[in-house]
Design an enzyme around this catalytic site. Structure first.
Site, PDB file in Angstrom:
ATOM      1  N   GLY A   1     -96.938  84.867   2.286  1.00  0.00           N
ATOM      2  CA  GLY A   1     -96.499  84.194   0.956  1.00  0.00           C
ATOM      3  C   GLY A   1     -97.419  84.707   0.073  1.00  0.00           C
ATOM      4  O   GLY A   1     -98.706  85.077   0.363  1.00  0.00           O
TER       5      GLY A   1
ATOM      6  N   GLN B   1    -102.283  85.015  -7.716  1.00  0.00           N
ATOM      7  CA  GLN B   1    -103.538  85.661  -6.674  1.00  0.00           C
ATOM      8  C   GLN B   1    -103.593  87.117  -7.074  1.00  0.00           C
ATOM      9  O   GLN B   1    -104.544  87.922  -6.923  1.00  0.00           O
ATOM     10  CB  GLN B   1    -102.852  85.466  -5.313  1.00  0.00           C
ATOM     11  CG  GLN B   1    -102.891  84.263  -4.698  1.00  0.00           C
ATOM     12  CD  GLN B   1    -102.280  84.264  -3.337  1.00  0.00           C
ATOM     13  OE1 GLN B   1    -100.936  84.055  -2.908  1.00  0.00           O
ATOM     14  NE2 GLN B   1    -103.221  84.440  -2.479  1.00  0.00           N
TER      15      GLN B   1
ATOM     16  N   CYS C   1    -105.223  82.039   3.966  1.00  0.00           N
ATOM     17  CA  CYS C   1    -104.741  82.478   2.794  1.00  0.00           C
ATOM     18  C   CYS C   1    -105.229  84.057   2.417  1.00  0.00           C
ATOM     19  O   CYS C   1    -106.297  84.446   2.675  1.00  0.00           O
ATOM     20  CB  CYS C   1    -105.385  81.756   1.617  1.00  0.00           C
ATOM     21  SG  CYS C   1    -104.893  81.943  -0.161  1.00  0.00           S
ATOM     22  N   LEU C   2    -104.217  84.846   1.682  1.00  0.00           N
ATOM     23  CA  LEU C   2    -104.801  86.066   1.586  1.00  0.00           C
ATOM     24  C   LEU C   2    -105.961  86.243   0.377  1.00  0.00           C
ATOM     25  O   LEU C   2    -106.805  86.975   0.390  1.00  0.00           O
ATOM     26  CB  LEU C   2    -103.588  87.121   0.753  1.00  0.00           C
ATOM     27  CG  LEU C   2    -102.396  87.348   1.835  1.00  0.00           C
ATOM     28  CD1 LEU C   2    -101.278  87.770   1.128  1.00  0.00           C
ATOM     29  CD2 LEU C   2    -102.897  88.268   2.851  1.00  0.00           C
TER      30      LEU C   2
ATOM     31  N   HIS D   1     -98.262  75.250  -0.452  1.00  0.00           N
ATOM     32  CA  HIS D   1     -99.477  76.298  -0.594  1.00  0.00           C
ATOM     33  C   HIS D   1     -99.437  77.095  -1.851  1.00  0.00           C
ATOM     34  O   HIS D   1    -100.153  77.283  -2.572  1.00  0.00           O
ATOM     35  CB  HIS D   1     -99.574  77.044   0.720  1.00  0.00           C
ATOM     36  CG  HIS D   1    -100.734  78.083   0.804  1.00  0.00           C
ATOM     37  ND1 HIS D   1    -101.872  77.852   1.551  1.00  0.00           N
ATOM     38  CD2 HIS D   1    -101.136  79.057   0.151  1.00  0.00           C
ATOM     39  CE1 HIS D   1    -102.579  78.930   1.344  1.00  0.00           C
ATOM     40  NE2 HIS D   1    -102.143  79.593   0.472  1.00  0.00           N
ATOM     41  N   GLU D   2     -98.182  77.827  -1.960  1.00  0.00           N
ATOM     42  CA  GLU D   2     -97.796  78.628  -3.123  1.00  0.00           C
ATOM     43  C   GLU D   2     -97.759  78.117  -4.333  1.00  0.00           C
ATOM     44  O   GLU D   2     -98.268  78.478  -5.510  1.00  0.00           O
ATOM     45  CB  GLU D   2     -96.650  79.704  -2.858  1.00  0.00           C
ATOM     46  CG  GLU D   2     -96.808  80.567  -1.601  1.00  0.00           C
ATOM     47  CD  GLU D   2     -97.751  81.275  -1.355  1.00  0.00           C
ATOM     48  OE1 GLU D   2     -98.973  81.696  -2.160  1.00  0.00           O
ATOM     49  OE2 GLU D   2     -98.261  81.574   0.134  1.00  0.00           O
TER      50      GLU D   2
ATOM     51  N   HIS E   1    -101.105  77.334  -5.603  1.00  0.00           N
ATOM     52  CA  HIS E   1    -101.825  78.492  -6.154  1.00  0.00           C
ATOM     53  C   HIS E   1    -101.213  78.496  -7.890  1.00  0.00           C
ATOM     54  O   HIS E   1    -102.024  78.925  -8.744  1.00  0.00           O
ATOM     55  CB  HIS E   1    -101.373  80.012  -5.651  1.00  0.00           C
ATOM     56  CG  HIS E   1    -102.138  80.243  -4.500  1.00  0.00           C
ATOM     57  ND1 HIS E   1    -103.385  80.489  -4.547  1.00  0.00           N
ATOM     58  CD2 HIS E   1    -101.599  80.722  -3.220  1.00  0.00           C
ATOM     59  CE1 HIS E   1    -103.881  80.997  -3.362  1.00  0.00           C
ATOM     60  NE2 HIS E   1    -102.886  80.928  -2.533  1.00  0.00           N
TER      61      HIS E   1
HETATM   62 NI    NI Z   1    -102.799  81.265  -0.642  1.00  0.00          NI
END
Ligand code: NI
Length: 176
Positions: free
Chosen positions: A46, A51, A91-92, A133-134, A137
């Protein structure tokens, strides 16, 4: 198409609140394509526009094993939640770190797809976690916010150290 740079925690730009998309035009189509390419390349399951430093409410997700089921969510809104589930999240934007987070187990949500069509969804398991989660963000939240202050301090130190050692993480496959 382009692979975009992903902001890394604790970058303050991860705290910006994303704005709803008013018109789905060519720029949004391009953004979605670039985000999908960036997510698959990372690899992650995701990615939120926040991000990659774009303050728009756009998310791409692919939880499938085959990595061929792209879900595009524009202006996603959670409508209802039930249950609780604790999973190890990554998480990226927090490379190399996984930690347990408790979220709703089942959700229903609405979003526009890449063509501007509004859809209603229900989700559980990994997809439900990923959507929560997204959307976090988009609201300027990172999953480590749910952890204790002590753990966050440790994570920040670890990220700085990893960046210094330029260590590649093998945890990235589960990153959202
Ligand atoms: Ni993330």
């Amino acid at each position: 198409m382009a692979i975009l740079d992903i902001l890394v925690y604790p970058d303050p730009r991860l705290r910006r609140k994303a704005q709803p998309v008013a018109v789905i035009d060519e720029d949004i189509h391009q953004l979605v394509q670039d985000m999908a390419e960036t997510m698959y390349h990372a690899p992650g399951i995701g990615l939120a526009a926040t991000q990659i430093n774009v303050a728009k409410r756009v998310v791409v997700i692919d939880c499938s094993e085959e990595r061929n089921d792209l879900l595009v969510l524009i202006n996603p809104v959670i409508l209802s939640t039930s249950g609780e589930i604790e999973t190890e999240e990554g998480c990226l934007s927090v490379p190399g770190i996984v930690a347990p987070v408790t979220r709703a187990e089942n959700i229903s949500f609405s979003a526009l797809d890449g063509n501007g069509q509004e859809n209603l969804y229900t989700a559980d398991g990994l997809l439900a976690i990923c959507v929560q989660h997204e959307i976090d963000h988009l609201d300027g939240k990172v999953f480590v916010d749910y952890l204790s202050r002590l753990k966050r301090v440790r994570i920040r130190k670890q990220i700085v150290k990893d960046a210094h050692d330029s260590k590649e993480s093998d945890e990235r496959a589960v990153a959202l």
